[in-house]
Design a protein around this motif. Structure first.
Motif, PDB file in Angstrom:
ATOM      1  N   ASN A  80      29.853  78.462  33.738  1.00 56.43           N
ATOM      2  CA  ASN A  80      29.433  77.825  32.500  1.00 56.43           C
ATOM      3  C   ASN A  80      29.824  76.359  32.467  1.00 56.43           C
ATOM      4  N   VAL A  85      25.914  70.995  26.817  1.00 57.96           N
ATOM      5  CA  VAL A  85      26.287  71.398  25.466  1.00 57.96           C
ATOM      6  C   VAL A  85      25.813  70.308  24.515  1.00 57.96           C
ATOM      7  N   ARG A  94      29.836  70.913  29.796  1.00 58.87           N
ATOM      8  CA  ARG A  94      30.936  71.802  29.436  1.00 58.87           C
ATOM      9  C   ARG A  94      32.230  71.372  30.129  1.00 58.87           C
ATOM     10  N   GLU A 180      24.618  75.745  19.102  1.00 68.30           N
ATOM     11  CA  GLU A 180      25.970  75.268  19.350  1.00 68.30           C
ATOM     12  C   GLU A 180      26.750  75.338  18.052  1.00 68.30           C
TER      13      GLU A 180
END
Lengths: 1033, 449
Positions: A80, A85, A94, A180
Motif C-alpha cells: 500500500n 492518497v 502513502r 479518503e
C-alpha cells in the motif's frame, strides 16, 4: 555517442501509464512518460539499465536492448506504500504521508446490494464509526470520526465530493473511485473551521488514457425482508391474557363494552372483532372461536390478524448501472448512468434514484488542462415522518382488530397517532423528491515544471420538493395538504499554487498556498391548505382554507486562506506544516476569523542502516502530528439572536423572542495529537497501520441550559472542554497467495472514549447539566465535569415481591397507583405481590425519581470489521463481518408491549406469558396488569433495567460469491469479461436485542421518541439477497 | 434589522405575548383552577396526568408543576416594558396600551404563580443575555409575588386608555376585574382584611358600571358567540392559528359510539376523554330542571347498540367541520357573570348582604328565569354558600372553582380527597417541577413535596 531510447510503459491491463519516471541507473538522467505511456530518453554510450518507477506500481529495471526500444509492463504493487492518497488540495504517496488518513477503495462498495455509500462502509474505516441510524430506504449512514468533537453541536464530518461540499445523499456507490478519511489535525487543518469532526473526501471515477472505451453494464436484483421481527402474541393468547386482567382492573366494564380489543361486547361495526358467538350463529368466515376465559360456558369469536406482516412485506430491490470510460492523449472521459429502486419493506416506504455523471479532462496545451464534472441525481422517496407513531404504535394494533370494515375501508387505529398500518398507507400520500446537481470546472496550468496553478469553480444545487396529502378519515376530514419547495445553492471558488522541487537529490520541498470563497444560499417556501371537497385532487388549489404560507431565505459566506509546506530529507525524514485562516458570516463581525494550524513529522526507520536489511520488517514509519481545527456548526442566528415572527394572535402579527443572542460566540477549537506507525512485515504480506489520538475541544459551542425562569431554554456559548481519545488500527494480510488460490484478510478496529473536562459554571457540583438533584443538594447523571458523555439513567429492580407480606413491607413507591381489586381502592404507593421492589438508591425508604442508576451509554467505544476474501480460479468469495461494543439500548417501544395501555387496546408480545403469576415464580418480568401506568404499579412503564439491553453486536454484513465466466464462453461476442454475483447484505446480527424488532447499531436511552434531535427510528434492519451480472465490453 | 425599532415591533411583541400566554394556559388553566376541586374524576379513560390532580396526589414530575411557560410569558412582558418606552409612537395612547397590556399579562401570570406555587422568583427586568445578573433567582416569599401583582395592576390601570374595548386583550374592565379578583383573594386567603375588600369593591364597581358589559340572555350564546357582550377577557382560539387546549379532553372519541349518533347528539372529540365530572357533581348540576346552564355544561346519551352511556361537555366544544372537530372556542377568563358573583362575594364579606343577594339574583334570574331566586332573608353564611353553589353551576369547566373553594374556606370539607389533610404542609400548592430545580440550584422544593 549519445543515443535515444524510446518506448512505452503500460499496466498489466494493457492501459498506458502516464507519469512513470524513467531513469538511467546510476545517473541523474530522467524522463517521464506521456499520456500514451511513451517516453524518450537520451542516454550516453552503450549498455546501461533503465529504472521505471511510479506510485502504485512495482519498480522495474531493465537493461537497454540494442534496438534502443523498450516496451515494458509494470505490475501494480500490493504494497500500500506507493498508493496515491488524496489529501486536501492535492495528492501524496502513502510512503511519505505523515498524518492519519484512511483510504477506502471504491471497490469495497461494488457487488453488494446497497443503495447508499454509507451502507457499504460500516466497519470498514479504521477510526470511524459508520452506522445506519435509520433503515428506511435510501437513508444515509451516520459518520463519527474518532467520536466526533462536540457535545451539543454537529459531530458530522465535512464531506467533499470531488472538492464540492455536500451530503452523501444521491451519490451512486458505483461511481466512487476512492474515499479518503482524514482523521488527525495535520490532515484536516487545511479545511480549518469545518474540520474538527474529520473530513471525508470522495473521488469519483475518472477516465484513463486507454485508447478503447471500456463499457461496463451491471445489473442486480435483490429480495428484501426485515432482519428481525417482534414476537407478538396471537389473538387467542391475547384474549386469554387481557380479559382476566381487565376483570381485575378498575374498569372491568371494558370486558363487555363495545370498542375494546378483548371485549365480548363488540358488534359488526366495531373496530375490534372480538365478541360472543350468538346463539345459533355459525363462526363467521375469517373468525376463530374459543371459550371465554372468564366464563368457559360462552364462546368468543375473534379474528387473528398479523399486523406486523401487513406492515413489513417482502420487497424487491434493483440496481442498474452503465458506465463508460476511455480517452486518449488529449481527452479523457468517464460517464455513467444509474438507476436504483428500493420498493421498501415497510408499507408506504420506498426509494428510487436516477443518477448521471460525466467527468472529462481536456489537454489544451502542454501546460494547460481543463477538467469538468457534471454530476446529477434525482431521488424520490416516501418515508414515515414519525416512525414512533407509524411503526412502534402502529404495530401496537391488537390482533383482534379488524383490518378492514365490511365496506372495504381500512380500520383506523386506536387514535390518530397509532394507526393500523394499512389505514396509514391508505390515508397518506407522501412524496419527497430531491435533485442534486454538481457542476465543476477547473484549470490546471503548469507555469514552470515545479510550479502549478489550479483553479476550480463549482456550483452545487440541491432542490427539495415535498408533497403531503391526507385523505379524509375518521380523525380528520380536513384533507390536510402540504407542499414544500427548497433550494440550496453553494458556489465555490478554490484557487491554489503548488510548488515541488528536489535539491541535491536529497532535499525535497513542496509548498502550496490558496484561497477559497464559498457562498451558500438557502431558500425555501411551503404552504398548506385544508377543506378539499374530495380525495381526488391532492393539491393546495383544491383546499379552500389556505392554512399556511411560509418562506425563508438565508445566506452564508465562508472565506479561507490556506497553505501547506513540506520538506523531506532523503525520503526518510519527513516534515509538514499546514494552516488555514477562515472567516465566517455566522459569527458577529468582531469574532469572525479563526486560525487553524497543523504540523506533522515522520521518520521512515526502515530506511536506516540498522533496519535496512532486516528480514522481518520491510517498512516502518513512525509519525506524529499536532494541530488545531474548528467547528462552526452553529445556527444562523445563534450569535446574533432571533425573534420568531409567526406568533399570531387572533389574526394579528405577533413577534416573540426565540434565540438569545451572544455576540461573543466564536469557533469551537479542537486540538488533536496523533502518534502512529505504518509497518509492513513478512515480505510486506502483512501491513499494519495504527494510531493513538487525543483530541481536546475547547470553547465548546455549547447550548447552555438556562433556568426555566429566564424566558429561554438555552443560550449558545463557548464554554467547556471535552476530550475524545483512543486508537484506530488497520491490519491487512495476504494469507495465501498461489496461482490458483488466494486468501486475503483485512481488519479494522477503532476504540474511542470521551470525558467532559469543563462545563459552564452553573453553581452545581461539577457544573452538572441536567441529571437528578437529591434533597441534600448532591446530584448525579446528566453531563458533568470528569464524567463521560452519552449516559442514561433508570430504575433498577431489586427483586419481585412474592407475597402479601413482602408487599405490605415494601418501600413506598411514588409511581405505584396501588390499585387492589380486593378492596377496590387505589392507594398511592401501595405495592402488591408480583410487583418489582426497586433499589432505593438514596436509602430514604421511598422509591421516586431520585432512585435511578446509570443503565448504559448510547455510543459504543469499539467498532470494527473483518473482511476475508478468497479466490479460487474463476470463483471469489468475500465475507465481511463488523461489530460494535459498549453501547446499550433501553427498549421503551418494546416495553410498551407489556403495558396494555390505550384503554387495554395496546397489543402484547409473547413474552408477556413469562410475567410473574404466583408466589415462587422465578422470572424476569413482574406481574402483568391491564394498563400498567394508569391502573397498575408502573412495573413496566418506567425506564428501568428490565428492558435494557447491551447493544454489542456482530453482524454478518456482506457475503459475496462471484464467478467470472471463462473467456472462451463469450469472447466471440466482443465481451471483455462477464461476472455473475450472488450477494447478501445485513444477513444476521448476533445481539441481545434479537427478536425485538430493532437494530442494535444505534444505542438509545429510549426507542420510543420522536423528539427532534433525539428521535429514534424504529424501522428494522433489512436483509437483502441479490443476484447480479456485470458485463464489460 | 434590529427588533424594538418602531411602533410595529412593540405592537407585534404585545400580540406575541398573548400568543405565548394563550398556549401557557391552554391546558394548564383548568389543571390549576379546577381539576383538584373534587368535582372531577375519570372520563371514558384516565391516566396519571389527570388522576394525580383529581385525587390530589401531585408530584414534582407532573407536567403542569412546571412554571416555565408562565415565566417565559413574563420575560416577554419584561422586554416590552424595557424597550417600548424608548420607541416613539404616532399616538401616545397606543404606546400606553402596549405597556398596559404587558403589565396586565405580567400581573396575571404572577397572580397565578403566587396561588399555584406560593413562594416564587419575582423577575421584572427581562433577560436577553446569558451573562445577565440575576439569571439564577431564588424563590421569594409569596407576599413579594402578590405585591408585584398589585403594583403592576395599578400601573396598568393608569396607563390603559379609557376607550380600549378589546375583549381578547386587556382593557380597563379586564384590569379592574383582575384587581377585584386579586384583592378578594388577598382579603380572604392572605389576611388582607377590610382594606383589601374595599379595594376589591372599588375595582368591581368600575366593571359593573361599564356599559360595555352585560349578561347574555341565552346562556349557551356566551360560549357560541365570540367576544360577545358578556366577555370581559378571553383568549382567542382560531382555526389554523391556535386550537385545542383542555376542552379536547372532555368530548367522546368516535371509536366507541355508533355511527348514527356522531354529532347527533354525541359530541365527538379528537382524542380520548381523559377526565369528566363526577356523578355527584352532575347530580348537583341537574337538581333544578329550570336551570338553562345544565345542558350547556354537560349532556349524556345512551347509545343503545353499544349499550353504553356517553357524556360530554358542551362548553368550548368548538366547531364540527368536514367531519372533524376543531377546537376554536375562545376560552373565557372573565365574563360579566363572574363580575356579578364576585361583587356579591365582596359585598357579603363587607356585610352588605342585601346588595350581595341582589347581585346573586341577577345571575340566577338568567339561569332559572326566576326573579329574586334567593330571598333577602338569608344569613351571611347562607349567602356565601349560595354564591359558591351558583359559581359551581355557572363556571363548570371554566377553571375557577378550586380557587373558590379555597376562598370560601371549604376546600378541606368539600373536596373528598382532601378531607383530613389540613395538616399536610402546603397541600393546597403545587410542587415545583424537577426541571425548575435541575436548571437552577437556587430553587428549593416546596416543603411537604
Amino acid at each position: 555517442q549519445d543515443r535515444k531510447v524510446t518506448g512505452t510503459v503500460s499496466g498489466a491491463d494493457g492501459k498506458p501509464l502516464e507519469g512513470v519516471t524513467v531513469s538511467l541507473k546510476g545517473s541523474a538522467v530522467k524522463a517521464t512518460t506521456n499520456e500514451g505511456g511513451a517516453f524518450r530518453i537520451d542516454v550516453p554510450s552503450s549498455g546501461g539499465t533503465l529504472v521505471f518507477s511510479t506510485i502504485g506500481f512495482e519498480t522495474k529495471e531493465t537493461a537497454i536492448p540494442a534496438s534502443n526500444e523498450v516496451i515494458i509492463t509494470l505490475t501494480e504493487t500490493h504494497e500500500n506504500l506507493d498508493e496515491v492518497v488524496v489529501v486536501g488540495y492535492g495528492t501524496q504517496s502513502r510512503r511519505t504521508i505523515t498524518s492519519a488518513i484512511t483510504k477506502i477503495e471504491g471497490e469495497v462498495l461494488r457487488d453488494i446490494p446497497i443503495s447508499t455509500v454509507g451502507e457499504g462502509l460500516r466497519g470498514k474505516v479504521a477510526g470511524a464509526r459508520v452506522y445506519q441510524s435509520n433503515n428506511t430506504p435510501g437513508a444515509d449512514a451516520v459518520f463519527r470520526i474518532r467520536g466526533g468533537s462536540s457535545i451539543n453541536k454537529s459531530n458530522d464530518p465535512l464531506v467533499l465530493v470531488d472538492g464540492v461540499e455536500r451530503a452523501f445523499s444521491g451519490i451512486n456507490p458505483n461511481d466512487v473511485e476512492s474515499i479518503e478519511v482524514l482523521k488527525d489535525a495535520a490532515s484536516t487543518a487545511i479545511y480549518g473551521s469545518r474540520a474538527s469532526n474529520g473530513v471525508v473526501l470522495i473521488t469519483t471515477k475518472k477516465g484513463s488514457a486507454s485508447q478503447t472505451p471500456l463499457i461496463t453494464f451491471d445489473a442486480s436484483l435483490a429480495y428484501q425482508e426485515p432482519e428481525t421481527l417482534i414476537d407478538f402474541m396471537n389473538a387467542r393468547d391475547y384474549i386469554n391474557t387481557v380479559r382476566p386482567a381487565v376483570a381485575l382492573s378498575p374498569t372491568p366494564e371494558y370486558n363487555n363494552a363495545s370498542g375494546y380489543s378483548a371485549s365480548s361486547g363488540n358488534d359488526e361495526n366495531s373496530l375490534y372483532s372480538t365478541r360472543y358467538l350468538r346463539e345459533g350463529e355459525a363462526v363467521p368466515a375469517g373468525y376463530h372461536s374459543m371459550p371465554d376465559p372468564l366464563d368457559p360456558s360462552k364462546t368468543l369469536i375473534y379474528q387473528d390478524n398479523d399486523y406486523q406482516s401487513l406492515m413489513f412485506r417482502e420487497a424487491l430491490w434493483q440496481n442498474y448501472y452503465l458506465g463508460v470510460d476511455g480517452g486518449n492523449e488529449f481527452l479523457r472521459y468517464a460517464a455513467s448512468g444509474g438507476y436504483t429502486d428500493d420498493a421498501g419493506v415497510a408499507l408506504g416506504t420506498g426509494y428510487k434514484r436516477y443518477s448521471a455523471r460525466a467527468k472529462t479532462d481536456v489537454k489544451i496545451s502542454d501546460r494547460l488542462t481543463l477538467n469538468t464534472v457534471f454530476d446529477f441525481s434525482s431521488t424520490q422517496s416516501s418515508q414515515f415522518e414519525n416512525q414512533m407513531n407509524v411503526i412502534a404504535r402502529g404495530l401496537a394494533t391488537p390482533p383482534t382488530q379488524k383490518v378492514y370494515y365490511a365496506d372495504g375501508r381500512p380500520t383506523p387505529g386506536y387514535n390518530a397517532s397509532s394507526p393500523n398500518p394499512v389505514w396509514w398507507d391508505y390515508t397518506r400520500d407522501v412524496a419527497n423528491k430531491d435533485k442534486r446537481l454538481s457542476l465543476i470546472g477547473g484549470l490546471n496550468y503548469r507555469i514552470l515544471d515545479q510550479l502549478k496553478a489550479n483553479v476550480q469553480v463549482s456550483n452545487y444545487s440541491h432542490v427539495t420538493q415535498y408533497d403531503y396529502f391526507e385523505k379524509a378519515h375518521e380523525f380528520s376530514g380536513l384533507r390536510t395538504t402540504k407542499a414544500e419547495f427548497g433550494e440550496l445553492e453553494r458556489t465555490k471558488l478554490d484557487a491554489y499554487l503548488s510548488y515541488d522541487e528536489t535539491f541535491d537529490s536529497k532535499h525535497t520541498v513542496s509548498g502550496m498556498a490558496g484561497y477559497s470563497y464559498q457562498v451558500t444560499d438557502n431558500k425555501g417556501f411551503s404552504a398548506s391548505a385544508t377543506g378539499a371537497s374530495s380525495d381526488k385532487v391532492p393539491t393546495l388549489t383544491a383546499g379552500p382554507n389556505k392554512t399556511g404560507a411560509d418562506s425563508n431565505f438565508d445566506k452564508q459566506v465562508l472565506i479561507g486562506y490556506f497553505g501547506r509546506l513540506s520538506y523531506n530529507f532523503k525520503q526518510k525524514y519527513l516534515l509538514m506544516a499546514t494552516f488555514r485562516m477562515d472567516g465566517s458570516s455566522l459569527f458577529a463581525k468582531e469574532n469572525r476569523w479563526g486560525f487553524f494550524p497543523g504540523v506533522s513529522g515522520g521518520w521512515i526507520m526502515s530506511d536506516e542502516n540498522f533496519l535496512r536489511d532486516n528480514r522481518l520488517i520491510n517498512y516502518l514509519k513512525l509519525r506524529a502530528s499536532y494541530g488545531q481545527t474548528g467547528n462552526n456548526s452553529i445556527g444562523l442566528y445563534d450569535a446574533l439572536g432571533r425573534f420568531a415572527t409567526d406568533a399570531r394572535y387572533n389574526g394579528n402579527a405577533g413577534i416573540l423572542p426565540n434565540i438569545m443572542q451572544n455576540r461573543k460566540l466564536t469557533w469551537e477549537t479542537s486540538t488533536q495529537f496523533d502518534a502512529g506507525f505504518d509497518l509492513n512485515v513478512v515480505n510486506s504480506r502483512i501491513s499494519i497501520s495504527a494510531d493513538y489520538f487525543n483530541k481536546i475541544t475547547e470553547d465548546l459551542l455549547f447550548s447552555m441550559e438556562l433556568p426555566n425562569t429566564s424566558g429561554f431554554n438555552n443560550v449558545q456559548t463557548n464554554v467547556g472542554k471535552v476530550r475524545f481519545y483512543g486508537y484506530d488500527l488497520e491490519l491487512s494480510s495476504r494469507n495465501i497467495q498461489t496461482d490458483a488460490f488466494s486468501w486475503d484478510s483485512k481488519l479494522t478496529w477503532s476504540f474511542v472514549k470521551n470525558k467532559v473536562l469543563e462545563l459552564p459554571d452553573n453553581g452545581r457540583d461539577r457544573n452538572r447539566i441536567g441529571g437528578i438533584t437529591l434533597s441534600d443538594g448532591t446530584a448525579y447523571g446528566g453531563t458533568a465535569e470528569g464524567e463521560p458523555l452519552y449516559r442514561y439513567y433508570g430504575y433498577m429492580v431489586d427483586h419481585i415481591l412474592q407475597n402479601a407480606e413482602q408487599a405490605a413491607n415494601a418501600r413506598y413507591d411514588e409511581s405505584a397507583r396501588g390499585w387492589d381489586p380486593a378492596d377496590g381502592k387505589s392507594v398511592r404507593g401501595r405495592k402488591l405481590p408480583g410487583d418489582y421492589e426497586w433499589v432505593d438508591r438514596n436509602g430514604d425508604g421511598r422509591i421516586n425519581n431520585m432512585d435511578q442508576f446509570e443503565l448504559g451509554v448510547t455510543v459504543p467505544h469499539t467498532t470494527g470489521g473483518l473482511n476475508n476474501s478468497f479466490s479460487y480460479k474463476n470463483f471469489s468469495l468475500n465475507i465481511f463481518v463488523d461489530w460494535a461494543l459498549g453501547h446499550s439500548i433501553n427498549h421503551n417501544a418494546y416495553m410498551r408491549y407489556f403495558m396494555n395501555t390505550f384503554a387495554n387496546n395496546y397489543t402484547l408480545v409473547d413474552r408477556v406469558k413469562e410475567t410473574w403469576k404466583q408466589e415462587g415464580d422465578d422470572t424476569k418480568y413482574a406481574r402483568f396488569t391491564a394498563n400498567d401506568p394508569d391502573a397498575g404499579n408502573s412495573n413496566f412503564s418506567r425506564t428501568s433495567n428490565v428492558f435494557n439491553y447491551k447493544g454489542d453486536y456482530l453482524c454478518i454484513r456482506e457475503v459475496t460469491l462471484q464467478y467470472r465466466l471463462p473467456e472462451s464462453v463469450f469472447s466471440k461476442l466482443g465481451v471483455k469479461s462477464m461476472v455473475l454475483t450472488l450477494s447478501g447484505n445485513n444477513l444476521h446480527y448476533f445481539s441481545a436485542v434479537r427478536g425485538t424488532g430493532i437494530s442494535p447499531e444505534v444505542g438509545a436511552s429510549t426507542t420510543y421518541s420522536n423528539a427532534s434531535g433525539s428521535a429514534y427510528y424504529n424501522y428494522p434492519p433489512i436483509r437483502r439477497f441479490s443476484i447480479g451480472a456485470k458485463i464489460t465490453l | 434589522p434590529a427588533m424594538w425599532a418602531d411602533e410595529g415591533d412593540a405592537t407585534a411583541a404585545m400580540y406575541g405575548v398573548y400568543n405565548k400566554m394563550r398556549s401557557s394556559f391552554a391546558d394548564a388553566y383548568i389543571f390549576w383552577g379546577e381539576y383538584r376541586s373534587g368535582l372531577w374524576g375519570k372520563g371514558l379513560a384516565t391516566n396519571a396526568t389527570y388522576s394525580d390532580p383529581f385525587t390530589n396526589q401531585l408530584n414534582s414530575s407532573h407536567t403542569h408543576a412546571n412554571w416555565q411557560n408562565l415565566y417565559t410569558t413574563i420575560n416577554d412582558c419584561n422586554l416590552i416594558l424595557k424597550y417600548t418606552p424608548t420607541i416613539s409612537f404616532a399616538d401616545e395612547a397606543d404606546k400606553n396600551k402596549v405597556l398596559a397590556n404587558a403589565l396586565f399579562v405580567r400581573a396575571f401570570c404572577y397572580y397565578w404563580i403566587g396561588r399555584v406555587w406560593g413562594d416564587a422568583p419575582v423577575l421584572i427586568d427581562g433577560f436577553e443575555s446569558g451573562e445577565q445578573e440575576g439569571l439564577y433567582p431564588s424563590r421569594e416569599p409569596a407576599d413579594r409575588v402578590f405585591e408585584q401583582v398589585k403594583v403592576d395592576l395599578e400601573a396598568a390601570n393608569s396607563l390603559m386608555p379609557e376607550n380600549v374595548t378589546d375583549r381578547n386583550l386587556a382593557s380597563k374592565g379586564a384590569i379592574n376585574l383582575l384587581q377585584a379578583d386579586y384583592y378578594l383573594w388577598i382579603a380572604k386567603v392572605r389576611n388582607g382584611g377590610d382594606a383589601a375588600l374595599n379595594s376589591a369593591k372599588q375595582a368591581i364597581d368600575v366593571v359593573l358600571n361599564n356599559s360595555n358589559y352585560t349578561l347574555m340572555n341565552d346562556f349557551s350564546s356566551v360560549f357560541k358567540n365570540k367576544l360577545n357582550q358578556e366577555i370581559i377577557f378571553a383568549w382567542s382560539f382560531v382555526m389554523d392559528e391556535y386550537t385545542g387546549g383542555y376542552p379536547a379532553d372532555h368530548l367522546v372519541p368516535l371509536q366507541y359510539i355508533s355511527a348514527q349518533y356522531i354529532e347527533n347528539p354525541i359530541k365527538v372529540g379528537s382524542h380520548q376523554q381523559w377526565i369528566f365530572l363526577t356523578d355527584e357533581y352532575k347530580d348537583f348540576l341537574s337538581e333544578n330542571a329550570d336551570d338553562q346552564r345544565t345542558n350547556v355544561s354537560f349532556e349524556t346519551f345512551f347509545d343503545e347498540p353499544k349499550n353504553a352511556t356517553f357524556q360530554w361537555i358542551n362548553k368550548y366544544a368548538g366547531s364540527w367541520q368536514n367531519q372533524t372537530r376543531v377546537f376554536d372556542s375562545d376560552i373565557i377568563v372573565y365574563r360579566y357573570a363572574d363580575a356579578l358573583l364576585m361583587s356579591a362575594e365582596i359585598e357579603n364579606a363587607l356585610g352588605n348582604s342585601a346588595l350581595a343577594i341582589e347581585r346573586l339574583n341577577a345571575v340566577s334570574l338568567r339561569a332559572y328565569g326566576i326573579t329574586n331566586f334567593y330571598p333577602t332573608i338569608l344569613s351571611k353564611q347562607q349567602v356565601d354558600r349560595a354564591i359558591l353553589d351558583e359559581r359551581k353551576k355557572e363556571f363548570v369547566a371554566e377553571g375557577k372553582i378550586w380557587w373558590d373553594l379555597i376562598r370560601f374556606g371549604v376546600v378541606f370539607s368539600d373536596v373528598p380527597s382532601l378531607v383530613g389533610r389540613e395538616n399536610e404542609q402546603n397541600i393546597l400548592l403545587w410542587p415545583v417541577h424537577n426541571n425548575s430545580i435541575n436548571t437552577n440550584p437556587n430553587i428549593i422544593q416546596t416543603p411537604g413535596y
